[in-house]
Structure formats: structure tokens, C-alpha cells
Design a protein around this motif. Structure first.
Motif, PDB file in Angstrom:
ATOM      1  N   ASN A 120       0.827  -1.208   0.000  1.00  0.00           N
ATOM      2  CA  ASN A 120       0.000   0.000   0.000  1.00  0.00           C
ATOM      3  C   ASN A 120       0.862   1.259   0.000  1.00  0.00           C
ATOM      4  O   ASN A 120       0.575   2.224  -0.703  1.00  0.00           O
ATOM      5  CB  ASN A 120      -0.923   0.013   1.222  1.00  0.00           C
ATOM      6  N   GLU A 121       1.911   1.233   0.808  1.00  0.00           N
ATOM      7  CA  GLU A 121       2.838   2.365   0.852  1.00  0.00           C
ATOM      8  C   GLU A 121       3.460   2.584  -0.526  1.00  0.00           C
ATOM      9  O   GLU A 121       3.530   3.701  -1.029  1.00  0.00           O
ATOM     10  CB  GLU A 121       3.946   2.091   1.886  1.00  0.00           C
ATOM     11  N   ARG A 122       3.910   1.472  -1.084  1.00  0.00           N
ATOM     12  CA  ARG A 122       4.543   1.542  -2.409  1.00  0.00           C
ATOM     13  C   ARG A 122       3.589   2.152  -3.428  1.00  0.00           C
ATOM     14  O   ARG A 122       3.953   2.999  -4.220  1.00  0.00           O
ATOM     15  CB  ARG A 122       4.926   0.133  -2.879  1.00  0.00           C
ATOM     16  N   ASP A 123       2.317   1.673  -3.388  1.00  0.00           N
ATOM     17  CA  ASP A 123       1.303   2.171  -4.328  1.00  0.00           C
ATOM     18  C   ASP A 123       1.210   3.684  -4.258  1.00  0.00           C
ATOM     19  O   ASP A 123       1.187   4.366  -5.277  1.00  0.00           O
ATOM     20  CB  ASP A 123      -0.072   1.592  -3.985  1.00  0.00           C
ATOM     21  N   LYS A 124       1.157   4.195  -3.032  1.00  0.00           N
ATOM     22  CA  LYS A 124       0.978   5.634  -2.852  1.00  0.00           C
ATOM     23  C   LYS A 124       2.151   6.388  -3.462  1.00  0.00           C
ATOM     24  O   LYS A 124       1.955   7.337  -4.202  1.00  0.00           O
ATOM     25  CB  LYS A 124       0.876   5.957  -1.356  1.00  0.00           C
ATOM     26  N   GLY A 125       3.341   5.954  -3.142  1.00  0.00           N
ATOM     27  CA  GLY A 125       4.539   6.613  -3.638  1.00  0.00           C
ATOM     28  C   GLY A 125       4.588   6.582  -5.154  1.00  0.00           C
ATOM     29  O   GLY A 125       4.865   7.589  -5.811  1.00  0.00           O
ATOM     30  N   ARG A 126       4.252   5.437  -5.672  1.00  0.00           N
ATOM     31  CA  ARG A 126       4.276   5.217  -7.115  1.00  0.00           C
ATOM     32  C   ARG A 126       3.323   6.185  -7.833  1.00  0.00           C
ATOM     33  O   ARG A 126       3.677   6.813  -8.819  1.00  0.00           O
ATOM     34  CB  ARG A 126       3.823   3.773  -7.334  1.00  0.00           C
ATOM     35  N   LYS A 127       2.126   6.302  -7.307  1.00  0.00           N
ATOM     36  CA  LYS A 127       1.123   7.153  -7.954  1.00  0.00           C
ATOM     37  C   LYS A 127       1.521   8.637  -7.868  1.00  0.00           C
ATOM     38  O   LYS A 127       1.311   9.400  -8.810  1.00  0.00           O
ATOM     39  CB  LYS A 127      -0.249   6.948  -7.311  1.00  0.00           C
ATOM     40  N   ALA A 128       2.092   9.010  -6.711  1.00  0.00           N
ATOM     41  CA  ALA A 128       2.430  10.423  -6.513  1.00  0.00           C
ATOM     42  C   ALA A 128       3.527  10.870  -7.477  1.00  0.00           C
ATOM     43  O   ALA A 128       3.588  12.029  -7.878  1.00  0.00           O
ATOM     44  CB  ALA A 128       2.877  10.646  -5.064  1.00  0.00           C
TER      45      ALA A 128
END
Lengths: 133, 489, 451
Positions: C336-344
Motif C-alpha cells: 500500500n505504501e509503495r502504491d501511494k509513492g508510485r502514484k504520486a
């Protein structure tokens, strides 16, 4: 093969139908009977233009009636392009046909359509309807 | 042919009013029948009705409209519950944006008080926009009537007819009355199939054609004024824009052009009010759309033409006096309802009560049926079921797992049920189930509905019509044109 | 109550997009793939598209719709790692990827997916959306509905036909009706140029002498029970009918071929943000929506003119969905953390001058990806720029033809030179006209065969 009189000496514009690019082709029938073709982006376009003037052909896709199939109609096509002038007669011929399921994609539905030497083939599988008690 | 049934009462016209009367009469120990010329119930004015259950502040105190509207409104909660018809008390708002309009608004508030409309309140600009943030910012004052609501008008007419039928009434569709005579003590009604029907009492609830039926009965009356109204329906994705039914300040001819959240959950705008010499002009026009659109955009600026998914028009039976007219003839044994224009839908159950009183006065026996069942069996609306209920109905009937109309999630089970309840046409299925009413407007489901109708009715798809008469959807079997010689040869 | 089943990749829709996505997911290593298809068979809309012209890019052959579908169907059917649910209608999708569906035998089906691919296709725009004035008789159909009646159900919906809109399905149906012995009176197009492919104008209309009226529209439908005719009028440059140009054409059928709209009800149920221009989800180069783990491809994402590109796009989505599902299996919280960073980090691409839409709308900086776009109007020659960086030149572009441009490492280098760090920035894709360029290349001349 000769070029018909109508085309000779005339310019003819056409849209190539061999791929979705749809190149705008121009054919000039030279006085000596030679064809000058412009506007294509590939060899198929050139060939199309020549055929279109000399002997226009189309692949016919339609349906024939099926007996005992899961669906009432089977989609079919001519295995290769047939002379454009034969489209209507081909439709009439195929309208009288009724075939029996099951059928597999590629099965010959009608051999040698109107003596063209070209077969009409099934373009999908058609299962037989299972007998319900 | 055997002996003919003699009826105590025959009703002519199967709109929302005729069927309300039929249902009211079906409580009594009587033989009753209803004749409708359209192929299905509710296909006249009812079908294109806006579906508003009015509060009653629009009508002049002392009129039939005022009395029967307020009374009818009070009956709707029970009625919709008994008949399982979608009814939503979303409340009405009449809005003003100028000082002049504010004055008029106050007048309607007073009028509402006189008519005994309950719960009304005047809202200032801030309170109005708190309730309806998408109303135009210029709107400065609103009259809110929480008792107002919306109902599915066609469904109501159909449900009334179904419930009456379940209680012994007879409904005949597709029959037009050609002649009426009164001999001895009975009415003899001739229909366009050549049959005759006899009854002791007659109720003329023929809506737009009530003047013609009255004339056949020998009454000298002013003609009905046909008044066309166009309506435009929006996609459900914009349904959240507005909650209340929004009224402008009225004009002398109509209540104006409204923004209506329908009982089915779509926003609708309309109607126009165009007086015409024709009773069957249900065309929509570019001018109508422009008029409605420019008008309602002043009420709700965020409405967008792009979100319109359907348009339709209906013709209302305009009253020559401005009020409902209850005439009688033949010593009160025939009752003629005329000019049942807005708020006729709201008033319908109260009109039925009133007609029953008139018939009682003329001698109709009033003995109640001991076994009258006021409830229509619940119609399964698959979309509204809980997961557990969905699971159960599919177990009982797998047809409920086949979604035919994707936009509205209507299953084959519901469509078969509608056909068993009387649907004969694609529109009949559509109006009973909402299949085809969504954003694709039947694009995907029409071929399936045609197939299901043909199967259930035991006919070929070629015989299936959109709405009766010559409205067939399909014209030939595949390959037929090629065998019979080409058209363009 | 229903037991919730688990799957690595759930694919909603078994048409061309769903089929290609499923095969790609398996190839990428997904152990369990589930296809949920509402129809009784796979193939989607291709099964009723019996005409040829499919697959030229992918298979270098001109296949019919069913033939194209059969290039994928057997592979899906015989793969034990793909679970097929036919006759299954998905009713709901949550943003946590819980899928609720119904099936005649299994009742309510609940599925929890690690990754989901949306492949629901599109629907046709209707008359109501256009509000054509007049009556509402029987005989008004969308072209696709007519296609189903004629090609699948075996019934002719009319004998004398007018077609509103020159979209490809309408053109195909003009030929189909004519071949089946009906008469197509006219095709009417509101724009000054046709909406469908040039080849379809040639082989569906010109071959059969069917007139095409440009800058015209149907202004009234006539007929009480069944369509009896339509009035067509010319329109001005604001698409408003010009008074006095009305002309009555007698017909019993009006077909509408006025556009397709991605069918995104489920996407909306899952709160997936959509692009107003495409009507589909906003996605990145992996075709991942703004909700991590949910991907979209095919006509539910944006309306394609070629199925070949649908298959290609579905493979990207299927493969990326598998990667997501497999990584998600390890550690949820970290993912989930990775997803957020990736999208930002992603760059947002906006359509600029002369560009109607561009897809994907978001890109991970440095991604080598194909950009798909449509222009706003026909243009003789254009140069495409991404935030000032020249990408490509194109000739004879039309809104009906989707353009494809490869974004290469040198483009990214140039972008970085111009803008520095690109993370989270907004850049725009523009199509500049080339007024000074020669409008035609020197014609290639070939001598014809001697008689």
C-alpha cells in the motif's frame, strides 16, 4: 488483360480498402494502356488499385441458415475475394442454403461459389443444440 | 355465444383515474369491468405524466382540485404501500427570484394554508440553498411543502388494475367504445370488435376523449382542450443534483416547467404546455427542448443537455373551466369525468371516493366484499433485494440470474413476471419493469425482450410490437428479401 | 451465505480485451485467473461483427470478428489456470476488489481478487441522448442492435433504411442491409467529414452507391406506429439545422450510429476516477486506474477503432495486473505504501491544442510506452509535441483514427532537460499544424502492367 475503355485516359481516385490506413489512391490510365498508380504507402495499395481497375474483387461476409444450431445463423465468408459483380448473385445463392450443425471454423459450407473456384467457409464454430427432454 | 354478463358498472378509460375507480369499486360486491382502447393500461395521458404527488398549494381554495388534491395526497402513503408502487415523499419547492415572484410565492403559501396543506414552510435564500445547493444562486425565497412527492404513474395505474382484477374486476384492453345507448334500465356499449357490453351504471373516465364519450351519451358539453407537454429525462448519474421537485412561480396556463426527481431515480425536466387541436400529437420538438432547457437551466444551472437520455410527450385533458368537472346523465347513472388535468394524478384516489359517493346517491348498492384484499402481491425488483434475498430468488428461479437490461439491472425473471401480469409489448415490459429505460435506452436488451415476449406469448418475434397496432419491430426473417426478389431490383 | 472465493486476477468481461488480458496474465505467472462474462459464450461483440477487417496488424490477415475471437478462445478454454464464469453478471465491484456477481446455478458469487482487470466494453449512444424531435415509433434502432437482429437472431428490422451517423458500425450495417436485400436510402453525418474509417466509406457505401450526406442531420422522425420517414436538414458550422433545407426521405427504419460510450458503471461503483474526454478510467502506462490493483483495457477504457490495439492494451493490463497481484501477495501494508509513492511520482499528461484526448493520462517518468491519442479535427499534417519536446510528425490525421506514438528514452531526456525533476508534474501533448510543410510527399509512381 485489357483496361476497359471507360478508364483509359481517365483519372480515377479511390480509397484503398486493404488496411485501416485508407490511402487515397489515384490511377491514371495511360493512352498506351499502362496504369500509373499514385498515393499508396505499401505494395498492397498498388495491387489493390490495379485490381480495382481491371477486376475489382471483394471478400463476401454474410450468414447462412443453420438447422439444429445453438443459433439460427452461421457467419460465413468467401475464402478469398470474389469478383465484385458477383456479390448479389452470391447472396441469392447463399440465401437458399440451409446447413446442419455442428460446424467448425473453416469448414467449407459451399464449394466453388458460382464457378469462381472459391469456397464459402464457416467463420465460427456452431454447436448442435442439445436435445431437451 | 352463451349468455352475456351484465355488469353493475362499466368504466370507460384505463388511465390512472379509471383504474383508481375500478379498484375502489372492487371493494364492493359488484360485477365491474373497465374498457381501454389502448393495448395496455395507462397508455394515454398517464404514461407521460410527470408523476408528481402535489401538496395542494397550487389550487384555488374551494375548487374540486384543491379539495381532492389535498385529500388524495393524504391517501398516497397507504395506497403506494398496499399496491407496492414506488412513491417517494421528496417534498416540493416553489422558488422565486424577484420581489414580484416573492409576492406571488407568499400568495401560494396563504392559499396552501387555506387548502389545509400540512407542514409548509417559507425558506430564505440561505435555507433554500442549504437544502438544494445546486439551485440557481439568484433564488431568494422558496415555499417548501414536505408532503409533496413523486410516484411512478404508469405503475400506479397498472397496479390499481391488477389489484382490482385480483378482487374480481374485469379489464379489457384494445377495445374502443364506438356507441352507447340506454334502453330500459341498462347501458348498451358497442366496442370496435362488434361486441356489446351491458351495465346499469357507467363511468366515463376517457380522459382526452371524455368529451366524445359524453357526446355519445347525449350531453351538450364544451370540448376538452388538448394540451401537449414534452418531457426530457436525464441519466441517473446526475440524479444527485436535486432532491425536491422544483417549481417556478406558475403562469396562468400551467404550473410552469419543473425539475422533477422521478420515483425511479432519474431527474426529469418539463413539461411544456402547448394547446393544440390534436389529441394524438405526441411529437417532441426542437423548440420544446429549447424552451424547457433554457427555462430549467435558470432553476438548476448545472443541468447539461449531454446527460439527457430520453424524451417523450403526452397530451393532457385540459379543462374548459379550469377545475375538474363531474357531470352526470341518465338520472345520475352515468358519470362523466372531464378536465382531469393536473393535479389529477394526486387526486385520483380521492376522485374515486367522490365518484363512489355519486354512484351511491344514484342507487348503486354499497355492500363491502368480506374477502377484499387491498394488497397487490409484491413485485420482485431484483436490484433492490439484499444479497441473501438475491441468492434465494435465484435458487427458486434461475431466470432471476439473467440480467437482461444492464443499465437498470432488470432480470429475465422480472420480465417473465411482467408478461404474466399482462405485458404484451416491448413498451409494456419497459413500463412495468424499467427494462430499456436506462441510459442505453434498450440498445442491448431490446433483442432479448423481443425473444422473451415471443417465447412467453407463443408467437414469432415478427409479431412482437413496440406498443400494439402496427408497431412491429421486425419486418422479415433473415434471407426473406433475397428469396422474394430484391426490393431494389 | 455465499462463500467468498479468492483469485489472483479477476477479469470482468470475456470479449477481446478480457480474452487477451487473461492469456497475458497466465503468461506472466498468475496461478489463478477468473473471467466473468455475462453472455453464454466468450468473444463479446466480435461474435456479431461477422465482417472482415480484423487482425491485420496482429496477424497480418483479414479476419472476421468471430475468427479473430477464435484466435484466443480455445487457448482460454483449455487453460486449467483460467476459471471461466459464463452467464455471469457482475453487480458490484468495491475499491477493495470484492466482486459480487450472479449466476443461474451458483446464485450469488463473491470473489476477492488480488488484482482486477476491467474489460466490460462499451455501449452505443442513443437517440434520446440526441433528442431528435418527432414521434417515437418502432423502427429506430442503434446500429449495433440492428446488427444483432440481422447477424445473430436472424431477423430483418427494416426494408428501407436511413442511417444517422457515419460511425463504422453504421457503415458496416449499410452494406449488410444492402446485401440482405434491403434498401439503404442515405447515411447522414452532422460533421463535414465522415466518422468512420475511409476504407469503410469506400467498401460499404461507394461500392453500393449509397449516398452520404455530410454536414446534415435528421431533424424529425415521422410515423405513428412504425417509422414512415425522416426529415434531414443541412447544418451550419455550429451544427444547428439550417431552416429551409429540410428534405423528407421515406423509410421504415432509422439506424443510429452516433458513437460509443465506455460502460463504466462498475468502475463508478468502485469509485474509480474517470476521464471526461475518454469516458473511461484515468490510467498509467500499465493501464492501472487511480485505484491501485484495478486495471482497465479495451473499449471500457477508451473506444478503439481497431481490435488489434485492444488486444495489445489488454496484454499490458493483464501482465501488469499479474505483477501487482504477485507482489501484493507478499506484504499488504508495504504494498500500500509503495502504491501511494508510485502514484504520486507519476507525470500527468493533458491533451493540449488540437488533441481531444491522450491515453495513458499518467506516466511513470522514464516509462517507454505507447501514447494513444485522437485529434480534434482532420488535419493535413501535424507535429506532436509533449511539453515542447517533439515526438512525431503525422499526415492526414482524422478524429476517427486513433494515433499511436512511442515514447522513447530520448524523449524523456529532453523532457528532463526542459523541466528538471518530472515527478508529479503536469505536461501537455499538443498537435501543431504544419502550415509550411508540403502537404503531400512526392507521389510514388509505378508503371502499370502492360496489357
Amino acid at each position: 488483360m485489357t483496361i476497359d475503355g471507360k478508364t483509359k485516359g481517365n483519372n480515377r481516385k479511390m480509397t484503398c480498402i486493404t488496411c485501416p490506413t485508407g490511402c487515397q489512391l489515384e490511377v491514371r490510365g495511360g493512352a498506351d494502356g499502362e496504369l500509373e498508380i499514385t498515393g499508396f504507402q505499401c505494395r498492397r495499395g498498388e495491387e489493390y488499385a490495379r485490381n480495382e481497375v481491371l477486376n475489382p474483387k471483394r471478400v463476401l461476409t454474410t450468414t447462412v441458415k443453420v438447422r439444429n444450431g445453438v443459433l439460427p445463423l452461421l457467419p460465413v465468408r468467401t475464402a478469398k475475394a470474389i469478383p465484385k459483380g458477383l456479390l448479389e448473385r452470391s447472396m441469392d445463392t447463399l440465401a437458399d442454403l440451409e446447413i446442419q450443425a455442428p460446424v467448425r471454423t473453416g469448414d467449407v459450407i459451399l464449394a466453388n461459389l458460382l464457378d469462381t473456384g472459391i469456397d464459402v467457409i464457416a467463420s465460427r464454430d456452431m454447436e448442435k443444440v442439445s436435445n431437451v427432454g | 355465444m352463451g349468455t352475456k354478463t351484465h355488469y353493475d358498472v362499466i368504466i370507460i378509460g384505463g388511465g390512472v383515474v379509471g383504474t383508481a375507480i375500478l379498484r375502489a369499486l372492487s371493494r364492493l360486491q359488484l360485477k365491474i369491468a373497465l374498457l381501454e382502447k389502448q393495448v395496455e393500461i395507462g397508455w394515454g395521458t398517464t404514461k407521460a405524466n410527470s408523476g408528481i404527488v402535489h401538496a395542494g398549494f397550487h389550487s384555488t381554495p374551494g375548487t374540486w382540485k384543491a379539495k381532492l388534491c389535498v385529500r388524495g395526497n393524504a391517501m398516497f402513503e397507504q395506497l403506494s404501500d398496499e399496491l407496492d408502487v414506488p412513491f417517494w415523499q421528496n417534498g416540493l419547492m416553489m422558488v422565486a427570484r424577484t420581489k414580484e415572484e416573492e409576492e406571488t410565492l407568499r400568495h401560494y403559501y396563504q392559499q396552501g394554508l387555506e387548502n389545509k396543506v400540512t407542514g409548509m414552510e417559507m425558506l430564505d435564500a440561505e435555507a433554500t440553498h442549504r437544502l438544494e445547493p445546486n439551485l440557481a444562486p439568484e433564488i431568494s425565497l422558496a415555499l417548501r411543502a414536505p408532503s409533496g412527492g413523486v410516484v411512478a404513474p404508469f405503475e400506479l395505474a397498472m397496479a390499481q388494475a391488477e389489484n382490482a382484477t385480483a378482487n374480481g374486476a374485469q379489464v379489457q384492453t384494445g377495445l374502443r367504445v364506438e356507441d352507447i345507448s340506454h334502453t330500459g334500465d341498462e347501458f348498451v356499449i358497442t366496442t370496435d370488435d362488434g361486441n356489446t357490453w351491458t351495465s346499469t351504471y357507467l363511468v366515463n373516465s376517457a380522459g382526452l376523449f371524455a368529451d366524445e364519450i359524453a357526446k355519445i351519451c347525449g350531453l351538450e358539453i364544451e370540448p376538452i382542450i388538448p394540451r401537449k407537454g414534452e418531457e426530457y429525462l436525464f441519466d441517473q448519474s446526475v440524479s444527485d443534483l436535486i432532491t425536491h421537485t422544483i417549481f417556478p412561480v406558475p403562469t396562468p396556463k400551467s404550473k410552469g416547467i419543473l425539475v422533477i426527481p422521478t420515483a425511479e431515480g432519474n431527474l426529469m425536466i418539463g413539461p411544456t404546455a402547448l394547446e393544440l387541436p390534436y389529441k394524438d400529437d405526441v411529437t417532441t420538438t426542437a423548440e420544446g427542448l429549447d424552451e424547457i432547457f433554457s427555462f430549467t437551466q435558470k432553476l438548476v444551472p448545472r443541468l447539461n443537455r449531454r446527460d439527457i437520455i430520453a424524451s417523450f410527450a403526452g397530451v393532457r385533458a385540459g379543462s374548459p373551466t379550469g377545475d375538474f368537472i363531474f357531470d352526470s346523465s341518465h338520472s345520475g347513472k352515468a358519470i362523466h369525468l372531464r378536465g382531469i388535468e393536473s393535479p389529477g394524478l394526486t387526486a385520483a384516489p380521492a376522485i374515486a371516493e367522490h365518484v363512489l359517493k355519486m354512484l351511491a346517491k344514484a342507487g348503486l348498492p354499497q355492500k363491502e366484499k368480506p374477502d377484499f384484499n387491498p394488497r397487490r402481491p409484491k413485485v420482485i425488483r431484483f436490484k433492490e433485494l439484499s444479497d441473501a434475498e438475491k441468492e434465494q430468488v435465484i435458487r427458486e428461479n434461475p431466470l432471476y440470474a439473467h440480467v437482461v437490461c444492464r443499465c437498470e439491472t432488470i432480470t429475465e425473471g422480472e420480465i417473465v413476471d411482467a408478461i404474466q401480469r399482462g405485458a404484451r409489448t416491448v413498451d409494456g415490459v419497459k413500463f412495468r419493469t424499467r427494462a430499456g429505460m436506462g441510459r442505453c435506452q434498450g440498445g442491448f436488451c431490446t433483442p432479448h425482450i423481443v425473444r422473451i415476449l415471443a417465447r412467453e406469448l407463443g408467437v414469432t418475434p415478427l409479431e412482437i410490437t413496440k406498443r400494439g397496432n402496427d408497431s412491429q419491430l421486425l419486418v422479415a426473417e433473415a434471407k426473406e428479401f433475397l428469396k422474394g426478389g430484391k426490393l431494389h431490383d | 451465505m455465499t462463500k467468498t472465493r479468492q483469485t489472483d486476477v479477476a477479469i470482468i468481461g470475456g470479449g477481446p480485451a478480457g480474452l487477451a488480458a487473461a492469456i497475458a496474465a497466465r503468461k506472466a505467472g498468475a496461478k489463478h485467473v477468473t473471467i466473468l462474462e455475462r453472455s453464454h459464450e466468450l468473444g463479446g461483440i466480435l461474435q456479431q461483427c461477422i465482417h472482415n477487417g480484423f487482425g491485420l496488424h496482429r496477424f497480418q490477415e483479414e479476419l472476421t470478428g468471430p475468427e479473430y475471437a477464435y484466435r484466443f478462445i480455445p487457448e482460454v478454454q483449455k487453460d486449467p489456470g483460467i476459471e471461466l464464469y459464463l452467464n455471469t453478471m457482475v453487480l458490484d465491484l468495491s475499491s477493495q476488489q470484492e466482486i459480487t456477481a450472479i449466476h443461474p446455478d451458483f446464485g450469488l458469487v463473491k470473489l476477492q481478487a488480488r488484482a482486477t482487470v476491467l474489460a466490460m466494453g462499451c455501449r452505443e449512444r442513443t437517440r434520446g441522448a440526441l433528442s431528435i424531435p418527432g414521434t417515437r415509433p418502432a423502427g429506430v434502432f442503434t446500429a449495433g442492435t440492428a446488427q444483432r437482429f440481422v447477424n445473430i437472431d436472424g431477423y430483418m428490422p427494416g426494408k428501407k433504411v436511413v442511417i444517422l451517423g457515419s460511425g463504422d458500425i453504421g457503415l458496416i450495417m449499410a452494406r449488410r442491409f444492402t446485401l440482405e436485400g434491403a434498401k439503404v436510402e442515405a447515411v447522414v453525418e452532422i460533421m463535414p467529414y465522415p466518422a468512420g474509417l475511409a476504407r469503410n466509406i469506400a467498401q460499404c457505401l461507394e461500392d453500393f452507391d449509397i449516398p452520404l450526406y455530410l454536414s446534415s442531420t435528421v431533424t424529425t422522425i415521422h410515423g405513428k406506429d412504425r417509422v414512415e420517414g425522416v426529415t434531414i436538414s443541412q447544418v451550419d458550422d455550429k451544427w444547428q439545422p439550417i431552416p429551409g433545407t429540410g428534405r423528407y426521405i421515406s423509410c421504415d427504419t432509422l439506424l443510429l450510429s452516433v458513437g460509443l460510450i465506455p460502460e463504466n458503471e462498475l468502475s463508478q461503483a468502485a469509485n474509480i476516477p474517470l476521464d471526461a474526454k475518454t469516458g473511461g478510467a484515468i490510467v498509467d502506462e500499465n493501464r492501472e486506474t487511480l485505484i491501485p490493483g484495478i486495471f482497465a483495457c479495451g473499449n471500457v477504457l477508451h473506444v478503439h477503432d481497431l481490435v488489434d490495439y485492444v488486444s495489445e492494451e489488454a496484454e499490458i493490463a493483464g501482465e501488469a495486473a499479474t505483477r501487482y497481484a504477485l507482489s501484493k501477495a507478499d506484504a499488504d501494508a508495504k504494498a500500500n505504501e509503495r502504491d501511494k509513492g508510485r502514484k504520486a511520482q507519476q507525470v500527468v499528461i493533458k491533451p493540449g491544442e488540437n488533441v481531444r484526448y491522450v491515453l495513458p493520462q499518467r506516466l511513470t517518468p522514464g516509462a517507454e510506452a505507447d501514447l494513444f491519442l485522437r485529434v480534434t479535427q482532420p488535419m493535413e499534417a501535424i507535429t506532436l509535441y509533449l511539453d515542447g519536446v517533439m515526438l512525431a510528425r503525422k499526415r492526414q490525421v482524422r478524429p476517427s483514427e486513433m494515433l499511436k506514438i512511442r515514447l522513447r528514452p530520448n524523449h524523456w531526456e529532453n523532457l528532463r532537460q526542459n523541466r528538471g525533476d518530472l515527478d508529479g508534474k503536469e505536461i501537455s501533448l499538443t498537435a501543431a499544424l504544419q502550415p509550411t510543410q508540403p502537404t503531400r510527399l512526392e507521389p510514388e509512381t509505378v508503371r502499370g502492367a502492360r496489357p
